[in-house]
Write a protein that holds these residues in place. Structure first.
Motif, PDB file in Angstrom:
ATOM      1  N   ILE A  66       0.595  -0.604   0.146  1.00  0.00           N
ATOM      2  CA  ILE A  66       0.026  -0.046  -0.483  1.00  0.00           C
ATOM      3  C   ILE A  66       0.855   1.617  -0.542  1.00  0.00           C
ATOM      4  N   CYS A  67       1.718   1.241   1.006  1.00  0.00           N
ATOM      5  CA  CYS A  67       2.749   2.240   0.971  1.00  0.00           C
ATOM      6  C   CYS A  67       3.382   2.583  -0.412  1.00  0.00           C
ATOM      7  N   PRO A  68       4.192   1.423  -0.860  1.00  0.00           N
ATOM      8  CA  PRO A  68       4.270   1.928  -2.269  1.00  0.00           C
ATOM      9  C   PRO A  68       3.967   2.913  -3.035  1.00  0.00           C
ATOM     10  N   LEU A  69       2.618   1.970  -3.505  1.00  0.00           N
ATOM     11  CA  LEU A  69       1.385   2.968  -4.330  1.00  0.00           C
ATOM     12  C   LEU A  69       1.290   4.904  -3.297  1.00  0.00           C
ATOM     13  N   PHE A  70       1.684   4.745  -2.527  1.00  0.00           N
ATOM     14  CA  PHE A  70       0.876   6.065  -2.437  1.00  0.00           C
ATOM     15  C   PHE A  70       2.264   6.664  -3.023  1.00  0.00           C
ATOM     16  N   ILE A  71       3.507   6.571  -1.876  1.00  0.00           N
ATOM     17  CA  ILE A  71       5.068   6.854  -2.698  1.00  0.00           C
ATOM     18  C   ILE A  71       5.126   7.188  -4.150  1.00  0.00           C
ATOM     19  N   LEU A  72       5.063   6.256  -4.720  1.00  0.00           N
ATOM     20  CA  LEU A  72       4.817   5.958  -6.196  1.00  0.00           C
ATOM     21  C   LEU A  72       3.871   7.757  -6.865  1.00  0.00           C
ATOM     22  N   ALA A  73       2.840   7.805  -6.544  1.00  0.00           N
ATOM     23  CA  ALA A  73       1.843   8.634  -6.671  1.00  0.00           C
ATOM     24  C   ALA A  73       1.954   9.977  -6.223  1.00  0.00           C
ATOM     25  N   GLY A  74       2.504  10.197  -5.401  1.00  0.00           N
ATOM     26  CA  GLY A  74       3.321  10.903  -4.745  1.00  0.00           C
ATOM     27  C   GLY A  74       2.420  11.891  -3.840  1.00  0.00           C
ATOM     28  N   VAL A  75       1.769  10.683  -3.500  1.00  0.00           N
ATOM     29  CA  VAL A  75       0.933  11.333  -2.387  1.00  0.00           C
ATOM     30  C   VAL A  75       1.130  11.319  -0.563  1.00  0.00           C
ATOM     31  N   PHE A  76       1.172  11.492  -0.407  1.00  0.00           N
ATOM     32  CA  PHE A  76       1.388  10.643   1.916  1.00  0.00           C
ATOM     33  C   PHE A  76       2.449  10.473   2.070  1.00  0.00           C
ATOM     34  N   THR A  77       3.553  10.897   0.796  1.00  0.00           N
ATOM     35  CA  THR A  77       4.762  10.365   0.854  1.00  0.00           C
ATOM     36  C   THR A  77       5.539   9.709   1.966  1.00  0.00           C
ATOM     37  N   LEU A  78       5.315  11.146   3.285  1.00  0.00           N
ATOM     38  CA  LEU A  78       6.188  10.791   4.633  1.00  0.00           C
ATOM     39  C   LEU A  78       5.653  10.067   5.399  1.00  0.00           C
ATOM     40  N   PRO A  79       4.234  10.092   5.522  1.00  0.00           N
ATOM     41  CA  PRO A  79       3.790   9.017   6.701  1.00  0.00           C
ATOM     42  C   PRO A  79       3.846   7.243   5.796  1.00  0.00           C
ATOM     43  N   ALA A  80       3.448   7.402   4.338  1.00  0.00           N
ATOM     44  CA  ALA A  80       4.042   6.113   3.698  1.00  0.00           C
ATOM     45  C   ALA A  80       5.872   6.159   3.763  1.00  0.00           C
ATOM     46  N   CYS A  81       6.880   6.492   3.314  1.00  0.00           N
ATOM     47  CA  CYS A  81       7.819   6.265   3.750  1.00  0.00           C
ATOM     48  C   CYS A  81       8.107   5.929   5.263  1.00  0.00           C
ATOM     49  N   LEU A  82       8.203   6.427   5.710  1.00  0.00           N
ATOM     50  CA  LEU A  82       7.898   6.275   7.655  1.00  0.00           C
ATOM     51  C   LEU A  82       7.940   5.048   7.705  1.00  0.00           C
ATOM     52  N   SER A  83       6.763   4.970   7.529  1.00  0.00           N
ATOM     53  CA  SER A  83       5.331   3.040   7.686  1.00  0.00           C
ATOM     54  C   SER A  83       6.685   2.358   7.185  1.00  0.00           C
ATOM     55  N   VAL A  84       7.736   2.217   5.565  1.00  0.00           N
ATOM     56  CA  VAL A  84       7.737   2.146   5.084  1.00  0.00           C
ATOM     57  C   VAL A  84       9.442   1.520   5.605  1.00  0.00           C
ATOM     58  N   ILE A  85      10.174   2.256   6.409  1.00  0.00           N
ATOM     59  CA  ILE A  85      11.430   2.682   6.981  1.00  0.00           C
ATOM     60  C   ILE A  85      11.469   2.150   8.476  1.00  0.00           C
ATOM     61  N   GLY A  86       9.825   2.149   9.153  1.00  0.00           N
ATOM     62  CA  GLY A  86       9.706   1.342  10.647  1.00  0.00           C
ATOM     63  C   GLY A  86      10.188   0.355   9.877  1.00  0.00           C
ATOM     64  N   VAL A  87       9.247  -0.635   8.684  1.00  0.00           N
ATOM     65  CA  VAL A  87       9.134  -1.661   8.885  1.00  0.00           C
ATOM     66  C   VAL A  87      10.678  -2.897   8.146  1.00  0.00           C
ATOM     67  N   LEU A  88      11.282  -1.841   7.784  1.00  0.00           N
ATOM     68  CA  LEU A  88      12.262  -2.384   7.464  1.00  0.00           C
ATOM     69  C   LEU A  88      13.447  -1.845   8.362  1.00  0.00           C
ATOM     70  N   LEU A  89      13.262  -1.578   9.448  1.00  0.00           N
ATOM     71  CA  LEU A  89      13.969  -1.102  10.865  1.00  0.00           C
ATOM     72  C   LEU A  89      14.253  -1.856  11.508  1.00  0.00           C
ATOM     73  N   VAL A  90      12.340  -2.682  11.654  1.00  0.00           N
ATOM     74  CA  VAL A  90      12.085  -3.688  12.348  1.00  0.00           C
ATOM     75  C   VAL A  90      12.859  -5.269  12.514  1.00  0.00           C
ATOM     76  N   ALA A  91      12.826  -5.540  10.922  1.00  0.00           N
ATOM     77  CA  ALA A  91      13.914  -6.194   9.509  1.00  0.00           C
ATOM     78  C   ALA A  91      14.884  -6.270   9.863  1.00  0.00           C
ATOM     79  N   MET A  92      15.508  -5.497   9.918  1.00  0.00           N
ATOM     80  CA  MET A  92      17.106  -5.250   9.850  1.00  0.00           C
ATOM     81  C   MET A  92      17.805  -5.439  11.968  1.00  0.00           C
ATOM     82  N   VAL A  93      17.247  -4.696  12.541  1.00  0.00           N
ATOM     83  CA  VAL A  93      17.657  -4.579  13.555  1.00  0.00           C
ATOM     84  C   VAL A  93      17.344  -5.925  14.197  1.00  0.00           C
ATOM     85  N   PHE A  94      15.648  -6.230  13.934  1.00  0.00           N
ATOM     86  CA  PHE A  94      15.479  -7.087  15.652  1.00  0.00           C
ATOM     87  C   PHE A  94      15.239  -8.961  14.591  1.00  0.00           C
ATOM     88  N   VAL A  95      14.708  -8.806  13.566  1.00  0.00           N
ATOM     89  CA  VAL A  95      14.653  -9.980  12.668  1.00  0.00           C
ATOM     90  C   VAL A  95      16.017 -10.600  12.411  1.00  0.00           C
TER      91      VAL A  95
END
Length: 140
Positions: A66-95
């Motif tokens: 969902i978030c990449p679709l918003f980012i690709l369209a250039g809408v709600f970019t900041l909250p969408a990027c923050l969601s992606v960053i959060g999931v990536l950080l969980v994957a890289m730091v905790f998983v």
């Protein structure tokens, strides 16, 4: 009078290219496989916080589809990027804390891409490409 932070058109082209390629990579490599193989993903998704497979998989799908679709369209970019960053950080730091830089390079590169977009904003090449968002991101 020219705005203090006006940007040349090539900056907008670069931001669009970054949005396009980063989002397509995230969708193709991580997001769509989770959607198309949902049941199988439920059996093998890591659950670093003990919330259960659904509560681990659904935020990942939201951030990787969902978030990449918003980012690709250039809408709600900041909250969408923050969601992606959060999931990536969980994957890289905790998983995958035991991964070397080489093993985790794709995840770190995605973090670089989406953090850059969170900092810069989407640029003017986006849906509803008015100037309101540019001022918010300090570009005009």
């Amino acid at each position: 009078m020219k705005p203090l932070f006006s940007q040349p058109p090539r900056i907008d082209a670069g931001l669009f290219f970054l949005r396009l390629t980063g989002c397509l990579l995230l969708l193709y490599v991580h997001g769509l496989p989770k959607v198309f193989h949902f049941s199988e993903e439920l059996t093998r998704i890591e659950d670093p916080f003990g919330l259960g497979p659904y509560m681990s998989l659904l935020p990942a799908i939201f951030a990787e589809v969902i978030c990449p679709l918003f980012i690709l369209a250039g809408v709600f970019t900041l909250p969408a990027c923050l969601s992606v960053i959060g999931v990536l950080l969980v994957a890289m730091v905790f998983v995958h804390p035991d991964w070397s830089m080489v093993e985790g390079q794709f995840g770190w590169l995605l973090l670089i891409i989406f953090t850059t977009l969170a900092i810069t904003g989407p640029g003017r090449w986006r849906l509803g490409g008015g100037t309101r968002r540019e001022v918010r991101y300090g570009a005009g």
